[in-house]
Design an enzyme around this catalytic site. Structure first.
Site: not given
Ligand code: PMP
Length: 363
Positions: A105, A175, A199
């Protein structure tokens, strides 16, 4: 109420929600007490919804000890849109943004930032397959960086920062999608924190952004309105129709978290849950943790067995036994148990018992 059997859901997100929250939402779905309408039917400019969003914000502020110089926003587009909004709002043309690259990510965040401006990789552990968090002596920051971006918990690789990096005077952007409010968080050391709710905080569809007020002046007036933190802050997250049901549910989850005694108490439960699971992973050598011990995540425990066939069999047999969602992310394979705030402690015991039994039969 409909009777049903709930399985153990180890999904990485959307993830298991607290049962009392689901029961309350179900009970009040047709008509909120005293309102006579479903929360799904209430206009977002009504007093009822304004109360819901204001109360949810107040409860988030109190749970996270967020001072008045930070705005709490409810946005859409997930963590992924924040990968773009952060640089679009905070990265001026001549400036450089530093990124701490600790996983999948974080890399996505870098890709989006590069479309907007200059990016410096201040540290990366990619050469070690993201099995750990960088040490402080490995981090090389840009003096006067527009901001430093980190990923507090790496959902796929199962690693987590145990201490915030020292970024000097640069604004720290985190994040926190996969560990927000899983324990105490020093908001004052951050300039901006973002997290999709799905989450630790609620369903998908709403992203929480906690932003220090002085950063709002960086949002250029030329930005599309929906991509501007300043516009959302000025309009108290009601610039357009917000995801009303998702916000309502986040409100219920935050109340549930507060009712458990706040972030210190939640951290103790999460530590206990993770410790039980990692003890089993380490017990005999049959299971191998993929993250280095000092970087292990309390939220996503990743491990594998000697062969991919065994991993596959484990996932299949676990599913048949009512333990769902244990397959590792396609980028890394193996097993991943996501055990966020709402994942019950008894579920860890069930997984540990299953792991022992599986090892006995297949080891
Ligand atoms: N950042 C992290 C640490 C994640 O785990 C995720 C999704 N699992 C995201 C960003 C992306 O998030 P989204 O699917 O809500 O766009």
């Amino acid at each position: 109420m409909v009777t049903m059997t709930r399985i153990l859901n180890f999904s990485s997100g959307p993830a298991t929600l607290p049962l009392p929250v689901l029961a309350e939402a179900q009970r009040d779905l047709l008509a909120l007490p005293g309102v006579g309408m479903s929360v799904l039917e209430i206009g977002h400019r009504s007093r009822v919804f304004e109360n819901i969003i204001e109360q949810t914000e107040e409860d988030i502020r109190s749970l996270g000890s967020i001072s008045p110089d930070y705005k709490v926003l409810f946005l859409q587009g997930g963590g992924t849109l924040q990968f773009s909004m952060v640089p679009m709002n905070l990265l001026a043309p001549e400036a450089t943004a530093d990124y701490l690259v600790t996983g999948h990510w974080a890399k996505k965040a870098v890709e989006e930032a590069k479309k907007v401006g200059k990016v410096h990789i201040a540290a990366t552990t990619q050469a070690e397959e993201f099995s750990r968090i960088p040490r402080s002596d490995e981090i090389i920051l840009t003096p006067g960086a527009a901001y430093v971006h980190m990923t507090s918990n790496n959902t796929i690789y199962g690693t987590q920062w145990k201490q915030l990096p020292d970024v000097g005077d640069s604004p720290l952007v985190s994040d926190a999608s996969s560990d927000i409010f899983s324990g105490p968080i020093d908001i004052t050391r951050h300039a901006l924190i973002y997290a999709g709710a799905q989450k630790n905080l609620g369903p998908s569809g709403v992203t929480i952004v906690i932003i220090r007020e002085d950063l709002l002046t960086r949002s250029a007036a030329s930005l599309p309105s929906m991509l501007s933190y300043a516009v959302h802050a000025q309009n108290r997250s009601l610039y357009n129709t917000p995801p009303v049901f998702a916000i309502y549910l986040v409100g219920l989850v935050v109340k549930w978290l507060s009712g458990r005694g706040g972030l210190d108490a939640i951290a103790r439960v999460n530590e206990r849950k993770a410790a039980k699971l990692y003890a089993e992973i380490d017990r005999s050598g049959f299971y191998r943790g993929t993250a280095q011990k000092e970087s292990r995540s309390l939220m996503n425990a990743t491990f594998r067995m000697a062969t991919e066939d065994l991993d596959k069999l484990f996932v299949q047999e676990a599913e048949a036994a009512g333990l769902d969602g244990l397959k590792g992310h396609r980028a890394v394979g193996g097993i991943r148990a996501s055990i966020y705030n709402a994942f019950p402690e008894e579920g860890i015991e069930a997984l540990v018992a299953f792991m022992r039994e599986f090892e006995r039969r297949r080891g």
